[in-house]
Design a protein around this motif. Structure first.
Motif, short mmCIF file in Angstrom:
data_model
loop_
_atom_site.label_atom_id
_atom_site.label_comp_id
_atom_site.label_asym_id
_atom_site.label_seq_id
_atom_site.Cartn_x
_atom_site.Cartn_y
_atom_site.Cartn_z
N THR A 81 -4.39 3.13 -2.07
CA THR A 81 -3.81 2.78 -3.37
C THR A 81 -2.73 1.73 -3.16
OG1 THR A 81 -4.24 5.01 -4.21
CG2 THR A 81 -2.63 3.67 -5.40
N LEU A 83 -1.08 9.21 -10.20
CA LEU A 83 -1.63 7.94 -9.74
C LEU A 83 -2.66 7.40 -10.72
CD1 LEU A 83 -2.04 8.62 -5.90
CD2 LEU A 83 -0.16 7.48 -7.09
N LYS A 84 -3.42 8.31 -11.34
CA LYS A 84 -4.41 7.88 -12.32
C LYS A 84 -3.73 7.26 -13.54
CE LYS A 84 -8.66 7.43 -13.62
NZ LYS A 84 -9.55 6.49 -12.89
N ARG A 127 -2.56 13.22 -7.95
CA ARG A 127 -3.73 12.47 -8.40
C ARG A 127 -3.60 12.12 -9.88
NH1 ARG A 127 -6.85 16.77 -5.87
NH2 ARG A 127 -7.14 16.26 -3.64
N ARG A 169 0.84 -1.19 0.00
CA ARG A 169 0.00 0.00 0.00
C ARG A 169 0.87 1.25 0.00
NH1 ARG A 169 -4.85 1.33 4.34
NH2 ARG A 169 -5.43 3.37 3.49
N SER A 217 -6.60 1.17 -7.11
CA SER A 217 -7.22 2.08 -6.15
C SER A 217 -8.47 1.43 -5.59
CB SER A 217 -7.58 3.40 -6.83
OG SER A 217 -8.18 4.28 -5.92
N GLU A 270 -2.57 3.87 -12.58
CA GLU A 270 -3.70 2.96 -12.46
C GLU A 270 -4.18 2.53 -13.84
OE1 GLU A 270 -8.15 2.80 -10.38
OE2 GLU A 270 -6.83 4.53 -10.07
N LEU A 310 -1.01 0.26 -10.63
CA LEU A 310 -1.56 0.54 -9.31
C LEU A 310 -3.04 0.17 -9.29
CD1 LEU A 310 -0.07 4.06 -8.40
CD2 LEU A 310 0.79 1.80 -7.73
N GLU A 327 -2.69 10.02 0.30
CA GLU A 327 -2.48 11.08 -0.68
C GLU A 327 -1.75 12.29 -0.08
OE1 GLU A 327 -5.47 14.11 -2.60
OE2 GLU A 327 -5.70 12.15 -3.60
#
Length: 266
Positions: free
Chosen positions: A75, A58-59, A55, A36, A69, A62, A67, A40
């Protein structure tokens, strides 16, 4: 404050900078599947970037499948490393005896290379980790804790792969060790519990360790090959003994059945 594996972004501070750093940490095996990430707010602080930039990064990760979420759960690093073999192939491995023989042959050669590289490239941190694992292996052996010894066996070989500092080798080996941990090829605890095997394993791992710590690639390579050959022999011996016991049990039941019938005869 606890140390962190994430570095402050000092240049453009864009989402791409964050993406590249996390990708590198996953590729180098620092971040592992299932781990993990910090929350954030904390992660943005560690990177020294704004939360909107974080953000976005991380998007991207993903969307790339690196990753995961979980709503309200944080995450996590996706379990993408070590999945070299598809589930149907793993099923075939588990049901065909020849796969185990080939697996050990493959490990013998690829781990020899990893140990050789580790002897040449291991850093002080690598050596410290190996020393900790060796100490834990000795304790498990002294305590006759076969399950713990089997677990540490995998950790030891994984640490050798990390000390080789070759990312292709690292992830190929991790895939092999995942199959081993899942019991696809054989039950390590059963082999460990066989009389004398645990002591031999400890000595063999010590020989690999000594070769790496001494910076002797030839000694490290030979120690790995001797170890895997011993595993092959231990497995064969175990299977022969199990088969002998199976036949002996059949004979015993057959004779017991005959004696029961004869005893009931008028």
């Amino acid at each position: 404050m606890a140390e962190t594996v994430f570095s402050r972004i000092r240049a453009s501070r864009t989402a791409d900078d964050v993406v590249h750093q996390i990708e590198s940490l996953i590729l180098e095996g620092v971040l592992r599947g299932g781990e993990r990430l910090p929350g954030e707010r904390e992660l943005a602080r560690q990177f020294n970037i704004s939360r909107p930039i974080l953000r976005g990064a991380l998007k991207q990760l993903e969307n790339a499948g690196l990753l995961l979420s979980r709503h309200g759960g944080g995450t996590f690093v996706a379990d993408v490393i070590g999945q070299v073999f598809s589930a149907p192939v793993v099923g075939l491995f588990a049901s065909h005896r020849k796969a185990t023989t080939d697996y050990l042959e493959y490990r013998r050669e690829i781990e020899s290379i990893a140990a050789e590289y580790a002897a040449l490239r291991a850093t002080p941190a690598d050596r410290a980790l190996l020393a900790e694992i060796m100490d834990a292996m000795k304790k498990a052996n002294d305590d006759n804790d076969f399950d713990k010894g089997a677990q540490l066996d995998v950790e030891f070989h994984n640490a050798i792969g990390e000390a080789a500092h070759n990312i292709v080798l690292l992830h190929t080996l991790r895939s092999c060790y995942q199959l081993l941990k899942d019991g696809v090829f054989y039950n390590r605890s059963l082999i460990y519990s066989y009389p004398g095997v645990a002591d031999m394993f400890l000595a063999q791992h010590r020989a690999i360790y000594d070769g790496v710590i001494a910076g002797n690639p030839q000694a490290a390579r030979e120690a790995v090959q001797n170890h895997i050959r011993f595993v092959e022999q231990a497995m064969n011996d175990r299977e022969l003994n199990d088969e002998r016991e199976r036949v002996a049990q059949l004979r015993y039941r057959q004779r017991a059945g005959k004696e029961t019938k004869e005893g009931k005869s008028p």
